[in-house]
Scaffold this motif. Structure first.
Motif, mmCIF file in Angstrom:
data_model
loop_
_atom_site.group_PDB
_atom_site.id
_atom_site.type_symbol
_atom_site.label_atom_id
_atom_site.label_comp_id
_atom_site.label_asym_id
_atom_site.label_seq_id
_atom_site.Cartn_x
_atom_site.Cartn_y
_atom_site.Cartn_z
ATOM 1 N N ASP A 1 -40.282 51.970 -47.012
ATOM 2 C CA ASP A 1 -38.845 51.793 -46.845
ATOM 3 C C ASP A 1 -38.024 52.301 -48.036
ATOM 4 N N ALA A 2 -38.642 53.075 -48.909
ATOM 5 C CA ALA A 2 -37.952 53.591 -50.102
ATOM 6 C C ALA A 2 -36.765 54.473 -49.709
ATOM 7 N N GLY A 3 -35.672 54.369 -50.462
ATOM 8 C CA GLY A 3 -34.488 55.184 -50.224
ATOM 9 C C GLY A 3 -34.560 56.548 -50.881
ATOM 10 N N SER A 4 -35.663 56.845 -51.505
ATOM 11 C CA SER A 4 -35.852 58.155 -52.126
ATOM 12 C C SER A 4 -37.230 58.676 -51.766
ATOM 13 N N ARG A 5 -37.354 59.977 -51.863
ATOM 14 C CA ARG A 5 -38.665 60.597 -51.664
ATOM 15 C C ARG A 5 -38.854 61.663 -52.727
ATOM 16 N N ARG A 6 -40.085 61.800 -53.135
ATOM 17 C CA ARG A 6 -40.445 62.832 -54.091
ATOM 18 C C ARG A 6 -41.232 63.884 -53.325
ATOM 19 N N ILE A 7 -40.853 65.131 -53.513
ATOM 20 C CA ILE A 7 -41.504 66.215 -52.789
ATOM 21 C C ILE A 7 -42.481 66.904 -53.731
ATOM 22 N N VAL A 8 -43.692 67.088 -53.224
ATOM 23 C CA VAL A 8 -44.807 67.609 -54.002
ATOM 24 C C VAL A 8 -45.366 68.847 -53.295
ATOM 25 N N ALA A 9 -45.804 69.826 -54.058
ATOM 26 C CA ALA A 9 -46.506 70.978 -53.488
ATOM 27 C C ALA A 9 -47.914 70.518 -53.106
ATOM 28 N N GLY A 10 -48.222 70.527 -51.817
ATOM 29 C CA GLY A 10 -49.514 70.057 -51.349
ATOM 30 C C GLY A 10 -50.676 70.925 -51.819
ATOM 31 N N CYS A 11 -50.398 72.156 -52.191
ATOM 32 C CA CYS A 11 -51.444 73.091 -52.615
ATOM 33 C C CYS A 11 -52.025 72.730 -53.981
#
Length: 178
Positions: free
Chosen positions: A83-93
């Motif tokens: 339920d976090a109001g933020s997300r961190r985007i990561v390079a899956g590679c």
């Protein structure tokens, strides 16, 4: 500083550009950024996220000034909780943290580790130092703010006004567990 900064994950599969001047160049010490940083830098092959004093370095840019040049399909979302109001985007590679996005936000907090050596914009302030047990251990080379300041929020507001109060969506398919 160049008007266009070419950035990429550690392996070069995810590429993006940041155009024009950033909104701010900060180091965050909030509990959330420190907890996420610890978890993200433990991923296999991931670069360090937390600096020497435990903060996370970010360069804030308007969303409409970020272009994804390649590898967008490799981007994965990480949330500290469902339920976090933020997300961190990561390079899956290669597990390189790319940016932090707040739900409904009009800016991206790009991780400082994306910048090639010698090109990271100078640090302007440290934020959320009130979450530290002992903030007196921080250097006094820039303001060490207990919370975000009025000028910080004013800079975000000015950027939002300049964007016509828009908040572009950045679709990301898939999640990563850290």
């Amino acid at each position: 500083m160049s008007l266009v900064q070419h950035l990429a994950c550690a392996c070069g599969e995810v590429e993006l550009t940041a155009e024009k001047a950033p909104i701010a160049s900060v180091e965050c010490y909030c509990d959330s950024c420190r907890a996420a940083g610890l978890r993200l830098q433990r991923l296999p092959g991931a670069p360090p996220v937390l600096g020497g004093h435990g903060g996370t370095r970010y360069v804030l840019h308007r969303k409409d000034r970020i272009r994804f040049a390649g590898g967008r399909e490799r981007m994965k979302a990480f949330r500290l909780s469902p339920d976090a109001g933020s997300r961190r985007i990561v390079a899956g590679c290669c597990h390189t943290p790319l940016f932090l996005e707040f739900k409904g936000g009009h800016w991206l907090s790009l991780y400082g580790g994306l910048w090639p050596a010698g090109t990271l914009p100078p640090l302007q302030m440290r934020t959320m130092t009130g979450d530290l047990a002992d903030p007196s251990a921080l250097p006094d080379d820039v303001p060490n703010l207990r919370r975000q300041s009025g000028p910080f929020f004013l800079a975000l507001l000015k950027a939002w006004i300049a964007m016509g109060f828009r908040s572009p969506r950045i679709p990301v398919e898939g999640d990563i567990d850290a």
